[in-house]
Write a protein that holds these residues in place. Structure first.
Motif, PDB file in Angstrom:
ATOM      1  N   UNK A   7       0.767  -1.478   0.604  1.00 36.61           N
ATOM      2  CA  UNK A   7       0.216   0.599  -0.271  1.00 36.61           C
ATOM      3  C   UNK A   7       0.649   1.344  -0.251  1.00 36.61           C
ATOM      4  N   UNK A   8       2.066   0.823   0.437  1.00 35.83           N
ATOM      5  CA  UNK A   8       2.727   2.509   0.835  1.00 35.83           C
ATOM      6  C   UNK A   8       3.834   2.694  -0.334  1.00 35.83           C
ATOM      7  N   UNK A  24      -3.937  -2.625  -2.551  1.00 39.09           N
ATOM      8  CA  UNK A  24      -3.336  -3.478  -1.964  1.00 39.09           C
ATOM      9  C   UNK A  24      -3.929  -4.965  -1.803  1.00 39.09           C
ATOM     10  N   UNK A  25      -5.519  -4.165  -2.186  1.00 35.93           N
ATOM     11  CA  UNK A  25      -6.053  -6.257  -1.569  1.00 35.93           C
ATOM     12  C   UNK A  25      -6.914  -6.225  -3.031  1.00 35.93           C
ATOM     13  N   UNK A  26      -6.708  -5.903  -3.715  1.00 39.55           N
ATOM     14  CA  UNK A  26      -7.435  -6.526  -5.449  1.00 39.55           C
ATOM     15  C   UNK A  26      -7.778  -7.617  -5.465  1.00 39.55           C
ATOM     16  N   UNK A  27      -6.518  -8.574  -5.370  1.00 38.88           N
ATOM     17  CA  UNK A  27      -6.693  -9.852  -5.730  1.00 38.88           C
ATOM     18  C   UNK A  27      -7.992 -10.586  -4.260  1.00 38.88           C
ATOM     19  N   UNK A  28      -7.356 -10.318  -3.241  1.00 39.00           N
ATOM     20  CA  UNK A  28      -8.388 -10.694  -2.589  1.00 39.00           C
ATOM     21  C   UNK A  28      -9.722 -10.866  -2.997  1.00 39.00           C
ATOM     22  N   UNK A  61     -13.097   1.105   3.610  1.00 41.67           N
ATOM     23  CA  UNK A  61     -15.264   0.985   3.685  1.00 41.67           C
ATOM     24  C   UNK A  61     -15.581   0.338   2.690  1.00 41.67           C
ATOM     25  N   UNK A  62     -15.193   0.255   1.313  1.00 44.29           N
ATOM     26  CA  UNK A  62     -14.849  -0.062   0.045  1.00 44.29           C
ATOM     27  C   UNK A  62     -15.072  -1.440   0.553  1.00 44.29           C
ATOM     28  N   UNK A  63     -14.170  -1.451   0.489  1.00 46.07           N
ATOM     29  CA  UNK A  63     -13.744  -3.151   0.159  1.00 46.07           C
ATOM     30  C   UNK A  63     -14.730  -4.034   1.508  1.00 46.07           C
TER      31      UNK A  63
END
Length: 138
Positions: A7-8, A24-28, A61-63
């Protein structure tokens, strides 16, 4: 590379705070990084020139919606539980940083910076891992 490091690194490549956290969490979450990048673009700089919620929280929150929504457009059944996840994210962030508004976190009016953007991103990533993925933070 840890999720915080990813993410950084995205933020260092000019992603806004919301984009850095969410992407950073697109794959998950099974969403193309480019789609998350586009969805989150308007949430940077605390929405409206630092006047709204921290972008890192917005990305988290989107996640929460991606994780929890039933996607039922005819008869939505998960709003209340998604709102609760969002509330938990906000509360955990505020507990750590004593604020959720970008303007306050950056000390625009007071000169007292509560948390840097990279720090907000790291906190939001940890909260996503804890609240949405039930993982220990890295």
């Amino acid at each position: 590379m840890t999720k915080k490091e990813l993410a950084i690194s995205l933020h260092d490549r000019k992603y806004n705070c919301a984009q850095a956290v969410a992407c950073a969490f697109a794959e998950e979450f099974g969403i193309e990084r480019e789609t998350l990048f586009q969805v989150c673009e308007g949430f940077g700089l605390g929405m409206g020139g630092m006047n709204g919620t921290c972008g890192a929280i917005s990305g988290a929150v989107i996640l929460a919606g991606l994780k929890n929504s039933d996607g039922n457009t005819e008869k939505p059944g998960t709003k209340a539980s998604t709102y609760q996840l969002s509330k938990t994210i906000l509360e955990k962030f505020e507990e750590r940083n004593h604020g959720t508004c970008c303007r306050d976190l950056k000390g625009v009016d007071t000169g007292n910076v509560l948390r840097s953007c990279p720090g907000c991103i790291e906190d939001a990533v940890e909260i996503v891992q804890e609240v949405l993925l039930d993982k220990q933070t890295d």
